[in-house]
Write a protein that holds these residues in place. Structure first.
Motif, mmCIF file in Angstrom:
data_model
loop_
_atom_site.group_PDB
_atom_site.id
_atom_site.type_symbol
_atom_site.label_atom_id
_atom_site.label_comp_id
_atom_site.label_asym_id
_atom_site.label_seq_id
_atom_site.Cartn_x
_atom_site.Cartn_y
_atom_site.Cartn_z
ATOM 1 N N CYS A 227 1.595 15.159 -97.067
ATOM 2 C CA CYS A 227 0.967 14.014 -96.396
ATOM 3 C C CYS A 227 -0.521 13.923 -96.705
ATOM 4 C CB CYS A 227 1.221 14.061 -94.884
ATOM 5 S SG CYS A 227 0.249 15.301 -93.983
ATOM 6 N N GLN A 228 -1.175 15.063 -96.979
ATOM 7 C CA GLN A 228 -2.596 15.027 -97.300
ATOM 8 C C GLN A 228 -2.852 14.666 -98.761
ATOM 9 O OE1 GLN A 228 -5.118 15.186 -94.983
ATOM 10 N NE2 GLN A 228 -3.316 15.038 -93.643
ATOM 11 N N ARG A 229 -1.773 14.543 -99.547
ATOM 12 C CA ARG A 229 -1.894 14.033 -100.919
ATOM 13 C C ARG A 229 -1.488 12.568 -101.023
ATOM 14 N NH1 ARG A 229 1.148 18.651 -102.210
ATOM 15 N NH2 ARG A 229 2.856 17.271 -102.820
ATOM 16 N N ASP A 230 -0.724 12.100 -100.053
ATOM 17 C CA ASP A 230 -0.242 10.719 -100.082
ATOM 18 C C ASP A 230 -1.362 9.764 -99.683
ATOM 19 O OD1 ASP A 230 2.390 8.941 -100.076
ATOM 20 O OD2 ASP A 230 1.198 8.349 -98.326
ATOM 21 N N ASN A 231 -1.540 8.690 -100.461
ATOM 22 C CA ASN A 231 -2.662 7.766 -100.239
ATOM 23 C C ASN A 231 -2.604 7.100 -98.874
ATOM 24 O OD1 ASN A 231 -3.842 8.253 -102.730
ATOM 25 N ND2 ASN A 231 -2.623 6.682 -103.762
ATOM 26 N N PHE A 232 -1.394 6.822 -98.381
ATOM 27 C CA PHE A 232 -1.284 6.161 -97.078
ATOM 28 C C PHE A 232 -1.390 7.162 -95.927
ATOM 29 C CE2 PHE A 232 1.419 4.955 -93.462
ATOM 30 C CZ PHE A 232 0.773 3.783 -93.077
ATOM 31 N N TRP A 233 -0.596 8.218 -95.986
ATOM 32 C CA TRP A 233 -0.500 9.115 -94.842
ATOM 33 C C TRP A 233 -1.742 9.983 -94.652
ATOM 34 C CZ3 TRP A 233 2.613 7.960 -91.200
ATOM 35 C CH2 TRP A 233 3.831 7.329 -91.471
ATOM 36 N N LYS A 234 -2.508 10.244 -95.716
ATOM 37 C CA LYS A 234 -3.683 11.099 -95.534
ATOM 38 C C LYS A 234 -4.748 10.437 -94.666
ATOM 39 C CE LYS A 234 -6.105 9.810 -99.840
ATOM 40 N NZ LYS A 234 -6.544 10.327 -101.153
#
Length: 277
Positions: A227-234
């Protein structure tokens, strides 16, 4: 039972049962997913049978049936009433368990006598009643059950809500909290300072994921990393409570991405449960 016999028997019973298009779509989705599930062995290493239960996720059922989550809930209740499937709901955070029932053309349509969502291991007529079972009979059974109870259930005392746990820095919950903090600060060095008190609160949410949600340390760690790599979820997962709340929603997308990276048509149960939970 096999795929072809179940499909043919269902088609023959459609004029009599008169299911809706949504119920038909859900039944065929369950049939297809059970057919896929048959490729894998159970936890004891034995080959699965058509009578065995299986637990597709809600997102997978929506994909295969084209129905919404609410549509699936309504359709499965009707399919159970018609004697086509049985299922057991395990709450929001765990997939519902389904089982396909024997669709012999000469079998009368029955429902479970206790009208519960439990999956029974016996399909005999002794454990079922016909659809014209009256509410009066059910009321008598409920009254009899209450009269046989010697004493009412005593309410267990609630734990002291004011007592606050303090987590050791080497404990798994605290290490997961630190891992989330590291990811957040790496994405945004200007993020406001995350205090020790906040980390203790985060550790408590991490503990709930480990103990109550039955997720392993590696599964939660993998989700934090993803999630900390995903553009939305981070930009949305900025606390442990938000991580826990959105875990199941993120899990669907994370598994899809991981599946594409692995170039596999479908994740096995072991891979699905082992990586993201």
């Amino acid at each position: 039972m096999n795929y072809l016999s179940i499909s043919n028997n269902f088609a023959r019973q459609i004029p009599m049962l008169n299911p809706t298009t949504g119920e038909i779509a859900l039944f065929h989705a369950l049939l297809d997913l059970k057919n896929i599930d048959m490729r894998f062995k159970d936890k004891t290493g034995k080959k699965k049978s058509w009578a065995d239960s299986f637990d597709p996720t809600s997102a997978t059922l929506q994909l295969y049936s084209g129905l919404s989550a609410n549509g699936i809930v309504k359709a499965r209740e009707k399919l159970k009433t018609l004697g086509l499937i049985d299922f057991k709901s395990r709450g929001r955070r765990k997939s519902t368990i389904y089982r396909l029932l024997d669709l012999s053309s000469d079998k009368s349509v029955v429902i479970s006598s206790d009208n519960s969502s439990d999956i029974s291991g016996d399909n005999s007529s002794d454990n079922s009643v016909t659809l014209n079972k009256t509410k009066q009979d059910k009321t008598k059974l409920n009254n009899l059950s209450r009269s046989e109870s010697p004493t009412p259930n005593k309410k267990e005392p609630e734990p002291d809500k004011k007592a606050k746990r303090e987590y050791d820095h080497q404990s798994e919950p605290y290490r997961l909290a630190e891992e989330l903090k590291t990811g957040i600060m790496a994405n945004n060095p200007d993020h406001k300072k995350i205090t020790e008190s906040q980390l203790q609160n985060w550790a408590d949410d991490m503990r709930k994921m480990l103990e109550l949600d039955k997720r392993s340390y590696s599964q939660v760690s993998n989700m934090i990393s993803w999630c900390q790599r995903d553009n939305f979820w981070k930009t949305n997962i900025l606390s442990a409570s938000k991580l826990r709340k959105q875990y199941d929603q993120m899990r669907v997308r994370a598994m899809n991405e991981w599946q594409q990276q692995k170039h596999k048509p479908l994740l096995t149960n072991e891979e699905r449960d082992g990586h993201f939970g």
